[in-house]
Design a protein around this motif. Structure first.
Motif, short mmCIF file in Angstrom:
data_model
loop_
_atom_site.label_atom_id
_atom_site.label_comp_id
_atom_site.label_asym_id
_atom_site.label_seq_id
_atom_site.Cartn_x
_atom_site.Cartn_y
_atom_site.Cartn_z
N SER A 98 13.54 -12.23 -21.96
CA SER A 98 14.97 -12.45 -22.16
C SER A 98 15.23 -12.52 -23.66
O SER A 98 14.29 -12.68 -24.44
CB SER A 98 15.42 -13.74 -21.47
N GLN A 103 7.29 -10.73 -26.07
CA GLN A 103 7.68 -12.12 -25.81
C GLN A 103 8.23 -12.85 -27.03
O GLN A 103 8.92 -13.86 -26.91
CB GLN A 103 6.47 -12.92 -25.27
N SER A 129 11.02 -5.63 -26.74
CA SER A 129 10.48 -5.84 -25.40
C SER A 129 9.10 -6.48 -25.41
O SER A 129 8.18 -6.02 -24.73
CB SER A 129 10.45 -4.51 -24.64
N ASN A 161 20.93 -11.15 -19.01
CA ASN A 161 19.95 -11.24 -17.94
C ASN A 161 18.52 -11.23 -18.49
O ASN A 161 18.29 -10.93 -19.65
CB ASN A 161 20.13 -10.07 -16.97
N SER A 162 17.59 -11.51 -17.62
CA SER A 162 16.17 -11.39 -17.96
C SER A 162 15.57 -10.27 -17.13
O SER A 162 16.15 -9.86 -16.12
CB SER A 162 15.44 -12.71 -17.69
N VAL A 163 14.43 -9.77 -17.57
CA VAL A 163 13.78 -8.65 -16.90
C VAL A 163 12.32 -8.99 -16.66
O VAL A 163 11.62 -9.45 -17.57
CB VAL A 163 13.87 -7.36 -17.76
N ASP A 164 11.87 -8.76 -15.45
CA ASP A 164 10.45 -8.95 -15.13
C ASP A 164 9.68 -7.69 -15.51
O ASP A 164 9.98 -6.59 -15.05
CB ASP A 164 10.27 -9.22 -13.64
N THR A 165 8.69 -7.88 -16.35
CA THR A 165 7.89 -6.73 -16.79
C THR A 165 6.41 -7.08 -16.63
O THR A 165 6.06 -8.21 -16.25
CB THR A 165 8.15 -6.40 -18.27
N THR A 183 1.28 -10.22 -13.29
CA THR A 183 2.71 -9.96 -13.49
C THR A 183 3.14 -8.79 -12.62
O THR A 183 2.32 -7.95 -12.24
CB THR A 183 3.00 -9.63 -14.97
N GLY A 231 5.44 -10.09 -18.43
CA GLY A 231 6.06 -11.34 -18.01
C GLY A 231 7.57 -11.19 -18.01
O GLY A 231 8.10 -10.09 -18.18
N THR A 232 8.26 -12.30 -17.84
CA THR A 232 9.72 -12.26 -17.83
C THR A 232 10.24 -12.29 -19.26
O THR A 232 9.89 -13.19 -20.03
CB THR A 232 10.28 -13.44 -17.04
N GLN A 286 10.35 -0.34 -18.80
CA GLN A 286 10.77 -1.18 -17.68
C GLN A 286 12.09 -1.87 -17.98
O GLN A 286 12.97 -1.99 -17.11
CB GLN A 286 9.71 -2.25 -17.38
#
Lengths: 409, 293
Positions: free
Chosen positions: A366, A156, A154, A356-360, A300, A363-364, A331
């Motif tokens: 994936s 980048q 989790s 899917n991607s997740v906004d944290t 963010t 940042g986003t 998250q």
């Protein structure tokens, strides 16, 4: 004789009963599944030992997430709770902890430990037991070459790419401004090593000559001779793969040796905020580059709420990076659970994350098929006692990029 | 040649740090036959006490040495009376296990009181060095070397010139004989443990300046210190000093001329070779088991 035989019989029955009771106690508690009680998330963290710094901060991130989530009604309408074990920064202990959490305690979900060294073996347990495993700090490439389908990092970027933007920026400098030589000392660690190797690959391709490269063990206390060797190599830039204490000790040794290269990059130690400041002294932080997953200044989703709750729970302190990474991991888990609508089907949770991607607050995020993240790390630099983001330019919080110990670069 | 001399200088200065920390450990073993695995934890406790005096009162670590030394003497006395005396004279495994347990308890207590985050004492001399031609001598480690000479010198004077010191030496060489001549061996043991722990008042204070530390840092020290006292000869104070210098110089030479990943291995290889050739260590004394009462 008859009495002895009877006594022996009674003892045998008692022993069998004891064994039976023991086995019954060992039977895993039935998971709560879609029941009414709290959702229990299990984790093992290095709350003591060499990694206690990051482990404690990661736990704080999990606790902040729990507080906010429960205030907002919980997860799937149920309160969340953590079951936390201290693995004392030991690989054997973290394995037994996750075995206990999943096999004996029957937790509903798990979150990862802190550091690749611990998450590599811990994730093997989770994968074997079919549990989704989201880890807040597992950047080593060794996490993602095992064919696991339920692990997700989790942040980048993996370790090998964490210094990528920094190295590319250096490589893009005009030849007369670009350092001609570089030194790469690194902690013997599955995270720190790849950060340095990744940077070296980019810089070497750009013509920056490697004049020193070596790996030191985790219990290295004195860096004076290593720094003397780096200094004697004539390196104009130092890229160090460091955890925390080693980064602080190395910088102190550079001062003692009177060695001041124009560019100093350290992989993790500068992200420890006030502890790094206290360890090396503010004047020595000026211009130190580092790779960062998080900044308190990021716009963010949820970052303001996270910072506010962290300050409320922890005496007004600014959240360190590891706490933010822990929060982001939770998250990601939350997003998957809420999207799937259940905590029972770990395969479905993993499949959703793959698609899917997740906004944290980082940042986003994936992921690739192997669970490694897509994306680039932020590059930070200490300036005036504040950890600024300098790369990429579109999220930079400072327009300046400095030499180590001040002056424009 | 310059590089070699610089390496030797750094090695001797590192060895001074080790000697200061190892002196108490070898004293405790020499008199009590107790392998004190909590010695590293006591050193970190002393570092935390120094840090507290520095952060609350602004007291320089050098000035806090007398205060922390007294505090560590008291800690050592209490720990001995509460725990160590019950296993003294028993099988070595009991003292090893007990002192290991004490180290874990200390780690937990320190973590509870100060937290499991890194701490540092920063002074004017933390990052400074003295320049002598092409060579740099880290100021903090130079100070440690001077402190080590003073502390070990004082320890030597106590052992050689005071009645308590004579009693300690008597109990160390022959406990039964010491008892016969009126030495209270149990009191001597308590005094020895307290003195051995008190030496960490200076050692811990200097650790706090030279290295960042946290409660779990003790396990990085105890292995090295045990290796030093074994190399020098268990119970030999001069041996601990020589062993510390050998290890310190060995680590620096290994780093400079073999590789940064070798400093841990090479000293232990040296120990292995020395113990094969001389099992009692560099300056230890060979004893018949039946001569040790």
């Amino acid at each position: 004789m008859r009495f002895t035989s009877a006594l022996r019989g009674v003892a045998t029955v008692a022993a069998l009963a004891t064994v039976g009771l023991g086995l019954a106690a060992c039977t895993p508690d039935a998971p709560s599944g879609d029941g009414d009680g709290p959702i229990v998330i299990g984790t093992s963290l290095p709350l003591t030992g060499d990694f206690s710094e990051g482990g404690t901060n990661t736990q704080q991130g999990y606790e902040v997430w729990k507080a906010i989530t429960n205030e907002n009604g919980g997860l799937l309408g149920r309160q969340v709770d953590f079951k936390v074990y201290d693995d004392a920064s030991d690989q054997n202990t973290v394995v037994s902890d996750y075995t206990q959490l999943i096999g004996q305690d029957g937790v509903d979900l798990v979150l990862g430990s802190q550091s690749s060294l611990l998450n590599i073996p811990a994730s093997a347990i989770a994968e074997r037991e079919g549990y989704l495993f989201i880890c807040p700090s597992c950047g080593s490439g060794d996490m993602y070459n095992r064919g696991f389908t339920k692990i997700f990092f989790s942040q980048q970027s993996v370790a090998a790419n964490q210094a990528k933007l920094f190295a590319e920026w250096i490589a893009a400098l005009p030849e007369d401004e670009r350092p001609a030589t570089a030194a790469y000392p690194s902690l013997d660690d599955p995270f720190a090593g790849p950060v340095v190797d990744g940077a070296e690959a980019i810089l070497s391709a750009a013509g920056v000559e490697t004049v020193y490269k070596d790996v030191y063990p985790a219990d290295t206390k004195n860096f004076d001779s290593i720094v003397a060797a780096v200094r004697d190599s004539g390196a104009e830039m130092v890229v160090q793969g460091a955890q925390f204490e080693d980064g602080v000790n190395f910088l102190r040794s550079m001062n003692r040796a009177g060695y001041q290269p124009d560019i100093l990059f350290q992989s993790s130690s500068p992200t420890y905020g006030d502890q790094y400041l206290d360890g090396v002294g503010q004047e020595n932080t000026e211009g130190v580059f580092f790779a960062a997953s998080y900044t308190t200044q990021a716009a963010t989703p949820g970052n303001e709420e996270f910072i506010a709750k962290y300050k409320e729970l922890y005496d007004g302190a600014e959240p360190p990076e590891d706490a933010a990474d822990g929060y982001a991991a939770a998250q990601v888990l939350q997003a998957a659970v809420e999207a799937v609508g259940s905590i029972d089907d770990q395969d479905a949770l993993a499949d959703w994350l793959h698609a899917n991607s997740v906004d944290t607050i980082l940042g986003t995020l994936s992921w690739n098929e192997d669970g490694s993240p897509k994306g680039d790390f932020l590059i930070g630099q200490w300036q005036g006692g504040v950890a600024q983001i300098v790369l990429p330019a579109d999220v930079a919080t400072s327009d300046e990029i400095l030499r180590w110990r001040g002056g424009a670069l | 040649m310059i590089s070699l001399i610089q390496t030797l200088i750094l090695g001797v200065l590192v060895g001074a740090v080790y000697a200061l920390l190892a002196s108490g450990l070898t004293l405790i073993f020499g008199v009590m036959r107790v392998i004190n695995l909590a010695h590293g934890a006591f050193a970190i406790l002393a570092a935390f006490l120094t840090y507290t005096l520095w952060s609350w009162l602004g007291l320089d670590p050098l000035l806090s040495i007398p205060i922390v030394t007294v505090a560590m003497f008291a800690v050592g006395w209490v720990v001995y009376q509460l725990a160590i005396r019950h296993v003294r004279g028993r099988h070595v495994s009991m003292t090893v296990l007990l002192t290991f347990g004490i180290s874990l308890v200390l780690e937990g207590v320190m973590g509870f009181v100060w937290g499991n985050t890194s701490h540092s004492v920063r002074t004017d001399y933390t990052d400074a060095s003295v320049q002598l031609g092409p060579f740099f001598l880290p100021e903090a480690q130079l100070i440690v070397a001077i402190v080590a000479v003073v502390v070990i010198g004082l320890l030597y004077l106590v052992l050689q010139r005071t009645w308590a010191g004579r009693a300690i030496r008597a109990a160390s060489s022959n406990e039964s004989g010491a008892l016969l001549v009126g030495v209270s061996v149990s009191s001597v043991a308590a005094l020895t443990f307290a003195i051995g722990t008190a030496t960490l008042g200076a050692g811990g204070a200097m650790i706090s300046v030279i290295y960042p530390f946290l409660p779990g840092s003790h396990d990085q020290w105890i292995a090295r210190l045990l290796a030093i006292v074994v190399l020098g000869g268990l119970g030999s104070l001069p041996g601990a000093i020589v062993g510390a210098l050998v290890i310190g110089v060995g680590e620096m030479l290994a780093t400079s001329y073999i590789g940064a990943s070798w400093p841990v291995a090479v000293p232990f290889l040296v120990i292995f070779v020395v113990l094969v050739l001389r099992p009692q260590g560099l300056m230890g004394t060979r004893l018949r088991e039946d001569a040790v009462a």
